[in-house]
Write a protein that holds these residues in place. Sequence first.
Motif, PDB file in Angstrom:
ATOM      1  N   GLY A  34     -32.834  -3.837 -67.515  1.00  0.00           N
ATOM      2  CA  GLY A  34     -31.332  -4.610 -67.092  1.00  0.00           C
ATOM      3  C   GLY A  34     -30.937  -3.808 -65.760  1.00  0.00           C
ATOM      4  N   MET A  35     -31.191  -2.915 -65.499  1.00  0.00           N
ATOM      5  CA  MET A  35     -30.835  -2.713 -63.598  1.00  0.00           C
ATOM      6  C   MET A  35     -31.463  -3.650 -63.138  1.00  0.00           C
ATOM      7  SD  MET A  35     -31.338   1.818 -62.449  1.00  0.00           S
ATOM      8  CE  MET A  35     -33.121   1.131 -62.833  1.00  0.00           C
ATOM      9  N   VAL A  36     -33.068  -3.473 -63.164  1.00  0.00           N
ATOM     10  CA  VAL A  36     -34.071  -3.978 -62.507  1.00  0.00           C
ATOM     11  C   VAL A  36     -33.475  -5.631 -62.520  1.00  0.00           C
ATOM     12  CG1 VAL A  36     -36.563  -4.443 -62.059  1.00  0.00           C
ATOM     13  CG2 VAL A  36     -35.946  -2.372 -62.798  1.00  0.00           C
ATOM     14  N   GLN A  59     -30.503 -19.227 -54.902  1.00  0.00           N
ATOM     15  CA  GLN A  59     -31.650 -19.914 -56.939  1.00  0.00           C
ATOM     16  C   GLN A  59     -30.896 -19.636 -57.017  1.00  0.00           C
ATOM     17  OE1 GLN A  59     -34.973 -21.552 -56.915  1.00  0.00           O
ATOM     18  NE2 GLN A  59     -35.077 -21.119 -54.549  1.00  0.00           N
ATOM     19  N   PHE A  60     -29.445 -20.302 -57.400  1.00  0.00           N
ATOM     20  CA  PHE A  60     -28.473 -20.379 -58.600  1.00  0.00           C
ATOM     21  C   PHE A  60     -28.588 -20.816 -59.727  1.00  0.00           C
ATOM     22  CE2 PHE A  60     -26.908 -21.118 -53.867  1.00  0.00           C
ATOM     23  CZ  PHE A  60     -26.028 -20.075 -54.088  1.00  0.00           C
ATOM     24  N   ALA A  61     -29.528 -21.740 -60.288  1.00  0.00           N
ATOM     25  CA  ALA A  61     -29.739 -22.053 -61.597  1.00  0.00           C
ATOM     26  C   ALA A  61     -30.627 -20.771 -61.889  1.00  0.00           C
ATOM     27  CB  ALA A  61     -30.729 -23.195 -61.659  1.00  0.00           C
ATOM     28  N   GLU A  62     -31.306 -20.335 -61.198  1.00  0.00           N
ATOM     29  CA  GLU A  62     -32.568 -19.424 -61.861  1.00  0.00           C
ATOM     30  C   GLU A  62     -31.148 -18.376 -62.384  1.00  0.00           C
ATOM     31  OE1 GLU A  62     -36.519 -16.781 -61.519  1.00  0.00           O
ATOM     32  OE2 GLU A  62     -36.066 -18.719 -60.067  1.00  0.00           O
ATOM     33  N   ALA A  63     -30.462 -18.219 -61.040  1.00  0.00           N
ATOM     34  CA  ALA A  63     -29.625 -16.761 -61.612  1.00  0.00           C
ATOM     35  C   ALA A  63     -28.244 -16.878 -62.344  1.00  0.00           C
ATOM     36  CB  ALA A  63     -29.203 -16.184 -59.738  1.00  0.00           C
ATOM     37  N   GLU A  64     -28.534 -17.910 -62.734  1.00  0.00           N
ATOM     38  CA  GLU A  64     -27.581 -18.281 -63.736  1.00  0.00           C
ATOM     39  C   GLU A  64     -27.714 -18.439 -64.891  1.00  0.00           C
ATOM     40  OE1 GLU A  64     -24.008 -21.570 -65.299  1.00  0.00           O
ATOM     41  OE2 GLU A  64     -25.316 -21.772 -63.704  1.00  0.00           O
ATOM     42  N   SER A  65     -29.062 -18.453 -65.639  1.00  0.00           N
ATOM     43  CA  SER A  65     -30.161 -18.770 -66.249  1.00  0.00           C
ATOM     44  C   SER A  65     -30.775 -16.644 -66.781  1.00  0.00           C
ATOM     45  CB  SER A  65     -31.191 -19.501 -66.334  1.00  0.00           C
ATOM     46  OG  SER A  65     -32.053 -18.515 -68.019  1.00  0.00           O
ATOM     47  N   LEU A  66     -30.781 -16.908 -65.852  1.00  0.00           N
ATOM     48  CA  LEU A  66     -31.606 -14.735 -65.769  1.00  0.00           C
ATOM     49  C   LEU A  66     -29.550 -14.280 -66.401  1.00  0.00           C
ATOM     50  CD1 LEU A  66     -33.224 -12.403 -65.380  1.00  0.00           C
ATOM     51  CD2 LEU A  66     -32.469 -12.652 -63.359  1.00  0.00           C
ATOM     52  N   ALA A  67     -28.552 -14.291 -66.305  1.00  0.00           N
ATOM     53  CA  ALA A  67     -27.014 -13.954 -66.749  1.00  0.00           C
ATOM     54  C   ALA A  67     -26.476 -13.741 -67.588  1.00  0.00           C
ATOM     55  CB  ALA A  67     -26.163 -13.797 -65.445  1.00  0.00           C
ATOM     56  N   LYS A  68     -26.687 -15.550 -68.064  1.00  0.00           N
ATOM     57  CA  LYS A  68     -26.988 -15.166 -69.119  1.00  0.00           C
ATOM     58  C   LYS A  68     -27.943 -14.739 -70.085  1.00  0.00           C
ATOM     59  CE  LYS A  68     -24.257 -19.936 -68.208  1.00  0.00           C
ATOM     60  NZ  LYS A  68     -24.337 -21.216 -68.957  1.00  0.00           N
ATOM     61  N   ASP A  69     -29.655 -14.361 -70.565  1.00  0.00           N
ATOM     62  CA  ASP A  69     -30.133 -15.030 -71.309  1.00  0.00           C
ATOM     63  C   ASP A  69     -30.918 -13.019 -70.952  1.00  0.00           C
ATOM     64  OD1 ASP A  69     -29.404 -17.354 -72.020  1.00  0.00           O
ATOM     65  OD2 ASP A  69     -31.080 -17.896 -70.330  1.00  0.00           O
ATOM     66  N   SER A  92     -25.786  -5.913 -70.962  1.00  0.00           N
ATOM     67  CA  SER A  92     -24.348  -5.564 -72.034  1.00  0.00           C
ATOM     68  C   SER A  92     -23.747  -6.744 -71.496  1.00  0.00           C
ATOM     69  CB  SER A  92     -23.887  -4.504 -71.876  1.00  0.00           C
ATOM     70  OG  SER A  92     -23.108  -4.367 -70.960  1.00  0.00           O
ATOM     71  N   LYS A  93     -22.634  -7.019 -72.543  1.00  0.00           N
ATOM     72  CA  LYS A  93     -21.330  -8.601 -72.749  1.00  0.00           C
ATOM     73  C   LYS A  93     -21.201  -7.979 -71.176  1.00  0.00           C
ATOM     74  CE  LYS A  93     -17.923 -10.364 -74.958  1.00  0.00           C
ATOM     75  NZ  LYS A  93     -16.591 -10.121 -76.316  1.00  0.00           N
ATOM     76  N   GLU A  94     -20.565  -7.071 -70.488  1.00  0.00           N
ATOM     77  CA  GLU A  94     -19.379  -6.892 -69.556  1.00  0.00           C
ATOM     78  C   GLU A  94     -20.823  -7.072 -68.065  1.00  0.00           C
ATOM     79  OE1 GLU A  94     -17.976  -2.583 -69.027  1.00  0.00           O
ATOM     80  OE2 GLU A  94     -17.125  -3.498 -71.179  1.00  0.00           O
ATOM     81  N   GLN A  95     -21.892  -6.453 -68.162  1.00  0.00           N
ATOM     82  CA  GLN A  95     -23.124  -6.998 -67.117  1.00  0.00           C
ATOM     83  C   GLN A  95     -23.099  -8.732 -67.723  1.00  0.00           C
ATOM     84  OE1 GLN A  95     -25.825  -4.021 -68.434  1.00  0.00           O
ATOM     85  NE2 GLN A  95     -25.490  -2.878 -67.145  1.00  0.00           N
TER      86      GLN A  95
END
Length: 304
Positions: free
Chosen positions: A146-148, A162-172, A177-180
Amino acid sequence: MRNDSCTSLVGLRGSGSSMALYQTLALLEDAADLLMVHRDFSSSLELCKRGCETIAAEYQNGEDCRCEDVKASLCIVGMQALAEMNRWREVLSWLLQYYKLPEKLPLKIFEMCILLYSKVEEPHVMLEVGSGWLRDEGNQSLAGYGMVAELYLSQVLLPLGQFAEAESLAKDCCGFSKEQRATALRAVRERQQQWEEPGAQEKSLKPTKEEQRGAGKELQAGNVPKSLVNSLKLLRRVLGSAMSCLHSIPFKRVVLAALIVYLVLLRLDAAAPPSHPFIYMLVQLFRQMWFAVFPVRATPPVTI
């Protein structure tokens, strides 16, 4: 570096490991000394190469996990040696000589690669490498995954837009954790808004024309009141015109006037008849100087 990379491996000497592993550990210690103490980066890198080649020859199948620890430590020292020699462009290719695939890079080494290429402002080097590494199922089970992932999102994806990939990574991301996840999504949206409106922040910081004029006046005047500044400007113009008039008066007349003043006030008696011509000349000279400095303006004729 020596404490982080070598202290946990000293116990190998008494654990029945092979002679090749002993030799490799000795190379690691020497390489760390050359890097940190002697600052001999080239020799340190050479010892790291020898150590990695020895491990690759003796442990082709990686049956001993301890040799992987030594190999990772050698690669970390080698990375630092390359960076110190300003050969950071060779770091990734140098690592792949010993790990073959980017997905096989240890977590610590992968993290250092992200930080290195982000620091030299070339995060695109880690774009595909990082995406493949994060998708690997074996890496997803690591403790620091998670840290990496968070580091990859903030240092690679967002700076490159790369916002689409960043959003996908943040969601999936399974390591968040939920807060992260909420924090990561918020960071993606804020950065995307800044990216789409690059002039918004500059516009808010850019002063208006009135503020610029006011700032210019304040810069010229400092903390001096405006009324005093105007008075000083007027005085400067008056003195400038007076000096120009004085420069137009012949120099001989000024010298003569000074001489007459000296003779009249110090050598002559004003009540004596011989001094009257000199006093008359002095009065006439002063009248000429006065009209030269302050000329009388002619009144325009009144027309009916």
